[in-house]
Design a protein around this motif. Structure first.
Motif, PDB file in Angstrom:
ATOM      1  N   LYS A  18       0.858  -1.313   0.266  1.00 38.22           N
ATOM      2  CA  LYS A  18      -0.216   0.379  -0.291  1.00 38.22           C
ATOM      3  C   LYS A  18       1.279   1.606   0.129  1.00 38.22           C
ATOM      4  CE  LYS A  18      -1.204  -0.031   4.910  1.00 38.22           C
ATOM      5  NZ  LYS A  18      -2.596   0.611   5.806  1.00 38.22           N
ATOM      6  N   ILE A  20       0.959   5.331   1.182  1.00 38.37           N
ATOM      7  CA  ILE A  20       0.968   6.012   1.943  1.00 38.37           C
ATOM      8  C   ILE A  20       1.072   7.203   1.443  1.00 38.37           C
ATOM      9  CG2 ILE A  20       0.842   7.389   4.596  1.00 38.37           C
ATOM     10  CD1 ILE A  20      -0.011   4.211   4.327  1.00 38.37           C
TER      11      ILE A  20
ATOM     12  N   LEU B  10      14.965  10.789   9.347  1.00 34.84           N
ATOM     13  CA  LEU B  10      13.896   9.837   7.898  1.00 34.84           C
ATOM     14  C   LEU B  10      13.763   8.295   8.809  1.00 34.84           C
ATOM     15  CD1 LEU B  10      12.759   9.565   5.178  1.00 34.84           C
ATOM     16  CD2 LEU B  10      14.952   9.158   3.991  1.00 34.84           C
ATOM     17  N   GLN B  13      10.962   8.609  11.316  1.00 31.32           N
ATOM     18  CA  GLN B  13       9.733   8.493  10.259  1.00 31.32           C
ATOM     19  C   GLN B  13       8.946   7.275   9.860  1.00 31.32           C
ATOM     20  OE1 GLN B  13       9.636  12.407   8.071  1.00 31.32           O
ATOM     21  NE2 GLN B  13      10.877  13.417   9.304  1.00 31.32           N
ATOM     22  N   LEU B  17       5.443   5.366  10.610  1.00 34.07           N
ATOM     23  CA  LEU B  17       4.776   5.414   9.935  1.00 34.07           C
ATOM     24  C   LEU B  17       4.241   3.705   9.464  1.00 34.07           C
ATOM     25  CD1 LEU B  17       5.845   7.720   7.701  1.00 34.07           C
ATOM     26  CD2 LEU B  17       3.707   7.875   8.065  1.00 34.07           C
ATOM     27  N   ASN B  21       1.212   1.724  10.119  1.00 39.94           N
ATOM     28  CA  ASN B  21       0.115   0.970   9.136  1.00 39.94           C
ATOM     29  C   ASN B  21       0.088  -0.576   9.630  1.00 39.94           C
ATOM     30  OD1 ASN B  21      -0.911   3.084   7.303  1.00 39.94           O
ATOM     31  ND2 ASN B  21       1.568   4.070   8.047  1.00 39.94           N
ATOM     32  N   ILE B  27       8.850  -0.451   0.803  1.00 44.12           N
ATOM     33  CA  ILE B  27       9.225  -1.304  -0.508  1.00 44.12           C
ATOM     34  C   ILE B  27       9.518   0.120  -1.173  1.00 44.12           C
ATOM     35  CG2 ILE B  27       8.533  -1.925  -2.750  1.00 44.12           C
ATOM     36  CD1 ILE B  27       5.791  -3.713  -0.726  1.00 44.12           C
ATOM     37  N   MET B  31      11.021  10.801  -1.579  1.00 48.00           N
ATOM     38  CA  MET B  31      11.031  12.321  -1.356  1.00 48.00           C
ATOM     39  C   MET B  31      10.859  13.420  -2.275  1.00 48.00           C
ATOM     40  SD  MET B  31      13.074  11.845   1.871  1.00 48.00           S
ATOM     41  CE  MET B  31      13.296  13.409   1.896  1.00 48.00           C
ATOM     42  N   LEU B 107      11.679  19.664   1.930  1.00 49.88           N
ATOM     43  CA  LEU B 107      13.112  18.574   1.672  1.00 49.88           C
ATOM     44  C   LEU B 107      11.858  17.179   2.774  1.00 49.88           C
ATOM     45  CD1 LEU B 107      16.169  16.511   2.209  1.00 49.88           C
ATOM     46  CD2 LEU B 107      15.629  18.238   4.473  1.00 49.88           C
ATOM     47  N   ILE B 108      11.334  16.868   2.143  1.00 44.53           N
ATOM     48  CA  ILE B 108      10.410  16.442   2.236  1.00 44.53           C
ATOM     49  C   ILE B 108       9.516  14.912   1.634  1.00 44.53           C
ATOM     50  CG2 ILE B 108       7.412  16.302   1.650  1.00 44.53           C
ATOM     51  CD1 ILE B 108       7.513  18.699   1.769  1.00 44.53           C
ATOM     52  N   LEU B 109       9.045  14.009   2.734  1.00 43.58           N
ATOM     53  CA  LEU B 109       9.017  12.726   2.868  1.00 43.58           C
ATOM     54  C   LEU B 109       7.116  12.654   1.868  1.00 43.58           C
ATOM     55  CD1 LEU B 109       8.999   9.422   2.764  1.00 43.58           C
ATOM     56  CD2 LEU B 109       8.657  10.396   5.087  1.00 43.58           C
ATOM     57  N   SER B 110       8.139  11.994   0.335  1.00 46.54           N
ATOM     58  CA  SER B 110       6.113  13.001  -0.061  1.00 46.54           C
ATOM     59  C   SER B 110       5.221  11.728   0.203  1.00 46.54           C
ATOM     60  CB  SER B 110       6.872  12.280  -2.026  1.00 46.54           C
ATOM     61  OG  SER B 110       7.400  13.403  -1.792  1.00 46.54           O
ATOM     62  N   ARG B 111       5.838  10.145  -0.276  1.00 48.74           N
ATOM     63  CA  ARG B 111       5.319   9.224   0.002  1.00 48.74           C
ATOM     64  C   ARG B 111       5.691   7.740   0.556  1.00 48.74           C
ATOM     65  NH1 ARG B 111       4.562   9.887  -5.468  1.00 48.74           N
ATOM     66  NH2 ARG B 111       3.587  11.767  -5.155  1.00 48.74           N
ATOM     67  N   ILE B 112       5.005   6.332   1.099  1.00 46.60           N
ATOM     68  CA  ILE B 112       6.393   5.425   0.802  1.00 46.60           C
ATOM     69  C   ILE B 112       5.204   4.002   0.322  1.00 46.60           C
ATOM     70  CG2 ILE B 112       7.887   5.916   2.996  1.00 46.60           C
ATOM     71  CD1 ILE B 112       5.683   5.749   4.908  1.00 46.60           C
ATOM     72  N   GLU B 113       5.832   3.037   0.059  1.00 44.69           N
ATOM     73  CA  GLU B 113       4.919   2.273  -0.664  1.00 44.69           C
ATOM     74  C   GLU B 113       5.745   0.997   0.388  1.00 44.69           C
ATOM     75  OE1 GLU B 113       6.423   0.859  -3.858  1.00 44.69           O
ATOM     76  OE2 GLU B 113       4.600  -0.934  -4.531  1.00 44.69           O
ATOM     77  N   MET B 114       4.513   0.583   1.108  1.00 47.64           N
ATOM     78  CA  MET B 114       5.235  -0.590   2.204  1.00 47.64           C
ATOM     79  C   MET B 114       4.064  -1.880   1.810  1.00 47.64           C
ATOM     80  SD  MET B 114       3.981   1.287   5.338  1.00 47.64           S
ATOM     81  CE  MET B 114       3.645   2.922   5.941  1.00 47.64           C
TER      82      MET B 114
END
Lengths: 244, 115
Positions: A18, A20, B10, B13, B17, B21, B27, B31, B107-114
């Motif tokens: 997923k 986020i 990072l 964070q 996260l 979740n 995965i 950034m 300096l942004i963590l935009s999204r993560i796929e996990m």
């Protein structure tokens, strides 16, 4: 629950990934701490100045002379940042103002959390509730300190004459994030190739809002402009506080 | 070398996260690093590789960095130059050198796929 037949078996999607959407700054924790510092500084009625430069540009010397020459009615405090040693704090201490030393133990910059602790130490060790001016002398480094908000009001970047005039062009981030640019050790101008006009122009091209000052702490040349800059900041802070 | 401490935050964070979740594996980490963030992308990637392999959560994580363009405003004539990767030396409208960036230090963590 399964939508199709209503059974209680969990949907087998554990292998699906997923995504986020986070959209969170990496500096979030630092910025939150810097905001906390800002409200602490406001409560103390303090103008906070973060001094940034390479090692050896004369930050400590600038502070020593500032403490000596600024009106005694202006209460000054100093937080010193270095990788190792109490040496800078010792130099400031002899001038009779409250000072704490933060040793980062290797880290190349100060962060807001260290300032938070330093501020509490300063208040505790010297039993002070208010200050007119607090100087934070950052770790000597023109790169990393530029990224970290400490909660300061004013950021001042120093370049000394022996370093050469190309620092603004080479380290733009430090100049972009600053309010004032001091060219220090101007008594050495006869011995170095440092075209002041060029350094000024390059700095102003990067950040047209910079207040540029040239001075020599040793001879006192140009020092009055710096002192008067500080007096205005303190005065402005007092007026703003008085209006509340 | 403040990139290492930035990557450390990072990692914190990411850990938070993932716990939130209920994920066990990250995965992809995306950034956004502005050209004025004061971050050397190579050092950031190097620090990420070094720290990610020590944590089972991130051993296989891939780091994707986007470098957004920024706009500059001329302080003399208010002309806006969009879509710059580098600071233009002169305002194309009035030729003045006083251009001020609008942002670019993100300096942004935009999204993560996990999973």
């Amino acid at each position: 629950m399964c939508d199709a037949c209503g059974c209680d078996l969990p949907i087998e999607n554990s292998t699906d990934s997923k995504i986020i959407e986070v959209h969170q700054s990496l500096l979030k924790a630092n910025t939150e701490m810097a905001d906390l510092n800002r409200s602490h500084f406001r409560a103390m009625g303090t103008v906070v100045i973060n001094l940034i430069s390479s090692p050896g540009s004369g930050k400590t010397t600038l502070l020593e002379h500032t403490i000596e020459q600024l009106d005694p009615a202006i209460k000054i405090g100093v937080i010193e940042g270095d990788i190792e040693t109490e040496r800078d704090a010792d130099r400031i201490r002899t001038k009779g103002v409250p000072v704490v030393q933060i040793t980062t133990g290797g880290a190349c910059h100060l962060d807001a959390a260290q300032i938070h602790k330093g501020l509490h130490r300063l208040q505790h060790e010297y039993d002070i509730n208010s200050l007119d001016l607090l100087f934070i002398e950052n770790v000597g480094n023109l790169v990393c300190p530029a990224t970290f908000d400490l909660g300061e009001d004013i950021r001042v970047v120093l370049v000394s004459v022996p370093e050469g005039p190309d620092k603004p062009a080479k380290y733009p981030r430090a100049f972009l994030g600053s309010h004032a640019f001091i060219i220090s050790k101007t008594d050495l101008l006869p011995y170095f190739d440092f075209p002041v006009a060029e350094a000024r122009r390059e700095a102003l091209e990067i950040n047209p809002k910079l207040e540029v000052m040239e001075l020599s702490a040793t001879t006192g040349d140009g020092f009055e402009q710096w002192l008067s800059y500080l007096r205005q900041l303190v005065q402005h802070q007092k007026t703003t506080n008085g209006e509340k | 070398m403040h990139e290492l401490s930035l990557v450390q935050s990072l990692m914190e964070q990411l850990q938070d996260l993932a716990t939130e979740n209920k994920a066990t594996k990250i995965i992809t980490v995306t950034m956004e690093i502005g050209p004025l963030a004061g971050v050397v992308i190579d050092s950031f990637e190097f620090a990420f590789e070094a720290l990610a392999k020590d944590n089972p959560l991130t051993t296989k994580a891939k780091l994707v960095i986007s470098k957004p363009a920024i706009s500059y405003s001329c302080l003399d004539c208010q002309h806006v130059v969009d879509n710059c990767q580098e600071r233009p030396s002169l305002c194309p409208a009035c030729q003045a050198p006083h251009l001020y960036p609008d942002g670019g230090d993100q300096l942004i963590l935009s999204r993560i796929e996990m999973e």
